[in-house]
Design an enzyme around this catalytic site. Sequence first.
Site, mmCIF file in Angstrom:
data_model
loop_
_atom_site.group_PDB
_atom_site.id
_atom_site.type_symbol
_atom_site.label_atom_id
_atom_site.label_comp_id
_atom_site.label_asym_id
_atom_site.label_seq_id
_atom_site.Cartn_x
_atom_site.Cartn_y
_atom_site.Cartn_z
ATOM 1 N N THR A 182 -7.057 -0.559 -1.932
ATOM 2 C CA THR A 182 -5.967 -1.539 -1.900
ATOM 3 C C THR A 182 -5.992 -2.327 -0.593
ATOM 4 O O THR A 182 -4.970 -2.851 -0.156
ATOM 5 C CB THR A 182 -4.589 -0.847 -2.083
ATOM 6 O OG1 THR A 182 -4.444 0.146 -1.060
ATOM 7 C CG2 THR A 182 -4.449 -0.213 -3.452
ATOM 8 N N HIS B 52 1.714 -6.239 -4.873
ATOM 9 C CA HIS B 52 0.305 -6.238 -5.289
ATOM 10 C C HIS B 52 -0.295 -4.851 -5.540
ATOM 11 O O HIS B 52 -0.796 -4.558 -6.624
ATOM 12 C CB HIS B 52 -0.556 -6.890 -4.204
ATOM 13 C CG HIS B 52 -0.139 -8.258 -3.795
ATOM 14 N ND1 HIS B 52 -0.327 -9.367 -4.586
ATOM 15 C CD2 HIS B 52 0.438 -8.724 -2.647
ATOM 16 C CE1 HIS B 52 0.109 -10.449 -3.962
ATOM 17 N NE2 HIS B 52 0.584 -10.085 -2.771
ATOM 18 N N ASP B 53 -0.326 -4.028 -4.483
ATOM 19 C CA ASP B 53 -1.199 -2.849 -4.512
ATOM 20 C C ASP B 53 -0.867 -1.786 -5.566
ATOM 21 O O ASP B 53 -1.792 -1.148 -6.108
ATOM 22 C CB ASP B 53 -1.244 -2.200 -3.113
ATOM 23 C CG ASP B 53 -1.969 -3.083 -2.113
ATOM 24 O OD1 ASP B 53 -2.745 -3.962 -2.550
ATOM 25 O OD2 ASP B 53 -1.765 -2.907 -0.902
ATOM 26 N N ASN C 194 -4.206 -5.156 6.978
ATOM 27 C CA ASN C 194 -2.872 -5.704 7.262
ATOM 28 C C ASN C 194 -2.547 -5.638 8.751
ATOM 29 O O ASN C 194 -1.805 -6.456 9.281
ATOM 30 C CB ASN C 194 -1.810 -4.964 6.454
ATOM 31 C CG ASN C 194 -1.860 -5.361 4.993
ATOM 32 O OD1 ASN C 194 -2.114 -6.522 4.673
ATOM 33 N ND2 ASN C 194 -1.639 -4.415 4.104
ATOM 34 N N PHE D 122 -6.415 -12.144 0.355
ATOM 35 C CA PHE D 122 -6.533 -11.491 1.662
ATOM 36 C C PHE D 122 -7.576 -10.360 1.700
ATOM 37 O O PHE D 122 -8.443 -10.340 2.573
ATOM 38 C CB PHE D 122 -5.160 -10.955 2.093
ATOM 39 C CG PHE D 122 -5.176 -10.241 3.409
ATOM 40 C CD1 PHE D 122 -5.217 -10.936 4.603
ATOM 41 C CD2 PHE D 122 -5.168 -8.854 3.457
ATOM 42 C CE1 PHE D 122 -5.246 -10.283 5.825
ATOM 43 C CE2 PHE D 122 -5.195 -8.183 4.673
ATOM 44 C CZ PHE D 122 -5.237 -8.903 5.862
ATOM 45 N N ASN D 123 -7.477 -9.392 0.799
ATOM 46 C CA ASN D 123 -8.379 -8.221 0.887
ATOM 47 C C ASN D 123 -9.847 -8.629 0.818
ATOM 48 O O ASN D 123 -10.699 -8.041 1.495
ATOM 49 C CB ASN D 123 -8.094 -7.220 -0.241
ATOM 50 C CG ASN D 123 -6.778 -6.491 -0.029
ATOM 51 O OD1 ASN D 123 -6.277 -6.441 1.087
ATOM 52 N ND2 ASN D 123 -6.233 -5.938 -1.096
ATOM 53 N N ASP E 60 0.851 -1.209 0.000
ATOM 54 C CA ASP E 60 0.000 0.000 0.000
ATOM 55 C C ASP E 60 0.881 1.251 0.000
ATOM 56 O O ASP E 60 0.572 2.246 -0.661
ATOM 57 C CB ASP E 60 -0.872 0.060 1.266
ATOM 58 C CG ASP E 60 -1.820 -1.103 1.400
ATOM 59 O OD1 ASP E 60 -2.997 -0.969 1.050
ATOM 60 O OD2 ASP E 60 -1.362 -2.171 1.856
HETATM 61 C C1 BDR Z 1 -3.193 -7.786 -0.440
HETATM 62 O O1 BDR Z 1 -3.189 -8.164 0.928
HETATM 63 C C2 BDR Z 1 -2.395 -7.271 1.680
HETATM 64 O O2 BDR Z 1 -1.588 -7.970 2.576
HETATM 65 C C3 BDR Z 1 -1.611 -6.454 0.691
HETATM 66 O O3 BDR Z 1 -1.420 -5.137 1.177
HETATM 67 C C4 BDR Z 1 -2.459 -6.463 -0.540
HETATM 68 O O4 BDR Z 1 -3.394 -5.415 -0.534
HETATM 69 C C5 BDR Z 1 -2.605 -8.919 -1.245
HETATM 70 O O5 BDR Z 1 -3.355 -10.077 -1.079
HETATM 71 CA CA CA Z 2 -3.200 -3.542 1.007
#
Ligand code: BDR
Ligand code: CA
Length: 310
Positions: free
Chosen positions: A123, A238-239, A40, A164-165, A16
């Site tokens: 994100t 990722h973000d 997170n 995760f998100n 992020d």
């Molecule tokens: C996402 O999960 C979080 O840990 C990261 O910031 C990202 O947004 C990836 O799966």
């Molecule tokens: Ca994130």
Amino acid sequence: MEKQKIILDCDPGHDDAIAIMLAASAPNLEILGICVEAGNQTLEKTGNNTLNLVQYLELNVPVALGSGKPLKRTPMTCAEIHGETGLDGFPFSLLKIKYHQQNAVELLKSLLDKNKDVTLVPTGPLTNIAELLIKYPETKKNIKSIVLMGGSIGYGNVSPAAEFNILCDPEAADVVFNSGLEVYMLGLDVTRKALVLPKVMKRMAKIHNKAADLFARLMKVFNENQLKIFGHSGAPLHDPATIISLLNPNVFKFQKMNVVIDTTGGPSYGRTNCDRFDYLHQPHNAYVAIDIDVKEYWNEVEKGLKRYSK
Ligand code: BDR
Ligand code: CA
């Protein structure tokens, strides 16, 4: 050039942090505000991290806190990857700035009342955005699109099926994907290809400014933790995919398809069920990223870091 107005919605989080940094230096983007949610780490920590980043990068944008808990499920965090603080690895100086007086949903509403054609860039978990759409559905008219990091056509990163998100708040994701808004989903299928390998670390270390310093220190910890948990070198960044897709439309290839969020609570809870081959003939409600130009991705990161003068 008219700038694309964006509102970030995040849970920093190492990746992020890089997304915020790239957004702030993007010549074609204007950040109207930053909303924060738990993800997170707890809300207190992700909020603190956001303020630290805003102060360090000398940004003049409001930072507002969300509610801190998912719509229905119990909260979860990701200390294994992001550490105790949620942003381990950078020695920020004493915090002097404060949160905006409104909470995230109210700030989103006031910014959307005053601005048209705004792109929301989540994100983290989608709680704040879902709460906005439930409480103030009339704000949709001023939302141009939602460009989010989350989900996966394939397998997950916190369960066999879920990313995760989305797993942090599947019910919120369900609201967002069924909102009728233009949703762009940048999921693990593409972000797992953007790995912070040693050659990337070396390349970015050649840039000598505050952005490159932040990148180097944060990515060191991110890589170490990723190696411990997943056993491979080079963490997926990722973000920033969200911001890079707005910076350069050629980096990702999207396909519009039907996406259903699994909210059943079973083993696939939080899965983004992406009907890439249109088996079910259901309405196409999201543009899903299906390919990434990795070389261009890192070119955009490098350009973004270089835009910082000191
Ligand atoms: C996402 O999960 C979080 O840990 C990261 O910031 C990202 O947004 C990836 O799966
Ligand atoms: Ca994130």
